[in-house]
Design a protein around this motif. Structure first.
Motif, PDB file in Angstrom:
ATOM      1  N   ASN A  45       0.849  -1.209   0.066  1.00  0.00           N
ATOM      2  CA  ASN A  45      -0.073  -0.005  -0.006  1.00  0.00           C
ATOM      3  C   ASN A  45       0.794   1.304  -0.035  1.00  0.00           C
ATOM      4  N   VAL A  46       2.169   1.183   0.587  1.00  0.00           N
ATOM      5  CA  VAL A  46       3.167   2.263   0.508  1.00  0.00           C
ATOM      6  C   VAL A  46       3.278   2.867  -0.914  1.00  0.00           C
ATOM      7  N   SER A  47       3.496   1.870  -1.739  1.00  0.00           N
ATOM      8  CA  SER A  47       4.098   2.319  -3.319  1.00  0.00           C
ATOM      9  C   SER A  47       2.888   2.165  -4.252  1.00  0.00           C
ATOM     10  N   THR A  48       1.660   1.411  -4.066  1.00  0.00           N
ATOM     11  CA  THR A  48       0.938   1.263  -5.246  1.00  0.00           C
ATOM     12  C   THR A  48      -0.212   2.440  -5.346  1.00  0.00           C
ATOM     13  N   THR A  52      -1.803   6.479  -9.267  1.00  0.00           N
ATOM     14  CA  THR A  52      -3.328   6.846  -8.880  1.00  0.00           C
ATOM     15  C   THR A  52      -3.591   7.573  -7.662  1.00  0.00           C
ATOM     16  N   PHE A  53      -2.754   7.496  -6.776  1.00  0.00           N
ATOM     17  CA  PHE A  53      -3.100   8.457  -5.737  1.00  0.00           C
ATOM     18  C   PHE A  53      -1.897   9.457  -5.287  1.00  0.00           C
ATOM     19  N   GLN A  54      -1.417  10.183  -6.392  1.00  0.00           N
ATOM     20  CA  GLN A  54      -0.484  11.189  -6.246  1.00  0.00           C
ATOM     21  C   GLN A  54       0.649  10.849  -5.393  1.00  0.00           C
ATOM     22  N   GLY A  55       1.102   9.563  -5.643  1.00  0.00           N
ATOM     23  CA  GLY A  55       2.357   9.056  -4.864  1.00  0.00           C
ATOM     24  C   GLY A  55       2.062   8.671  -3.555  1.00  0.00           C
ATOM     25  N   ARG A  56       1.015   8.815  -3.006  1.00  0.00           N
ATOM     26  CA  ARG A  56       0.747   8.737  -1.373  1.00  0.00           C
ATOM     27  C   ARG A  56       0.470   7.244  -1.237  1.00  0.00           C
ATOM     28  N   ASN A  57       0.634   6.910   0.303  1.00  0.00           N
ATOM     29  CA  ASN A  57       0.177   5.740   0.539  1.00  0.00           C
ATOM     30  C   ASN A  57      -1.213   5.581   0.650  1.00  0.00           C
ATOM     31  N   LEU A  58      -1.594   4.452  -0.002  1.00  0.00           N
ATOM     32  CA  LEU A  58      -3.224   4.340  -0.183  1.00  0.00           C
ATOM     33  C   LEU A  58      -3.988   4.485   1.153  1.00  0.00           C
ATOM     34  N   HIS A  59      -3.385   4.468   2.406  1.00  0.00           N
ATOM     35  CA  HIS A  59      -3.987   4.440   3.522  1.00  0.00           C
ATOM     36  C   HIS A  59      -3.937   5.654   3.964  1.00  0.00           C
TER      37      HIS A  59
END
Length: 262
Positions: A45-48, A52-59
């Motif tokens: 989740n840190v990199s995926t 699609t999420f401006q390089g952020r952690n998905l959490h």
């Protein structure tokens, strides 16, 4: 790819709006259902979210992240079918659960509605250490236990950022789940790739009925923009009417007055 204004082409023509999907579910005989959520806390989740999420952690909970958005859309769509609004929610893939078990959002009770699922998720995120691998089997097996105890129809929503690492165990769990009144909807968030998950359903043999549906979140978001919410909900729920009909035909539901299914 630009934004569109219609529903995805792969959705059957008879389901063009959320209300039509809800109507089809009711026409299949469903008056009530119960939701179960499982959320992926594996290390990827840190990199995926790079694309699609401006390089952020998905959490990342400083904004409405994809997990929160997906819970909200599915919750809003299905809450009309959930009479008690009690929703079991679970963590999987974190350092404590790993691929061995799942951890409930609350130790002694389910969440009260999808809004509390989101609220509790936000509370838990800072306390959770991401780990892995990605294995849906413990979550599916927990959902089976829940349906066994109630004999009522449940929809398990698996929210994940990755493809399955433990495929044999997950396939076995999905096959076992087809012996119960349980639909499984797997939602992929983040960059993917999703090739394995998009064909995963074809590699699950010997089921009593087709009980598994995969939907990739961000391709729909990219294409449908302001019409994304209904497009996503329809894509996720389009197989529920036929699944519920199959479950009724297989005689999995408690149809006595005390069982509550009609």
């Amino acid at each position: 790819m630009g934004c569109g204004s219609s529903v995805p082409k792969f959705i059957p023509d008879k389901y063009k709006t959320i209300s039509e999907v809800q109507k089809a579910i009711r026409e299949a005989g469903l008056e009530s259902s119960n939701l179960i959520f499982g959320i992926d806390f594996t290390g990827s989740n840190v990199s995926t979210g790079y694309k699609t999420f401006q390089g952020r952690n998905l959490h990342d909970i400083t904004v409405k992240n994809p997990y929160m958005e997906a819970i909200e859309i599915i919750g809003e769509t299905l809450e009309v079918f959930d009479d008690d609004h009690l929703i079991p929610a679970f963590i999987f893939g974190d350092a404590i659960s790993s691929d061995r078990t799942v951890t409930p959002f609350f130790p002694d009770r389910p969440c009260r509605g999808f809004k509390e699922v989101i609220e509790r998720y936000v509370q838990l995120v800072p306390t959770i250490s991401l780990s892995g691998p990605t294995d849906f089997a413990p979550l599916i097996n927990e959902a089976i236990r829940i349906t066994e105890s109630s004999k009522s129809y449940h929809i398990l929503i698996i929210l994940t950022d990755g493809q399955v690492n433990q495929e044999d165990k997950t396939v076995k769990a999905i096959v076992e789940a087809s012996k119960h009144p349980l639909s499984i909807i797997c939602i992929g968030v983040g960059d993917g790739p999703w090739g394995t998950m998009e064909t995963f359903d074809d590699r699950v043999p010997h089921r009593k009925f087709d009980n598994f549906q995969f939907v990739a979140f961000h391709p729909l978001r990219k294409k449908y923009c302001e019409t994304f919410a209904p497009a996503f909900a329809i894509a996720a729920l389009q197989e529920v009417p036929d699944q519920y009909k199959a479950i009724r035909k297989l005689g999995y539901l408690d149809t006595s007055p005390a069982g509550g299914q009609v």
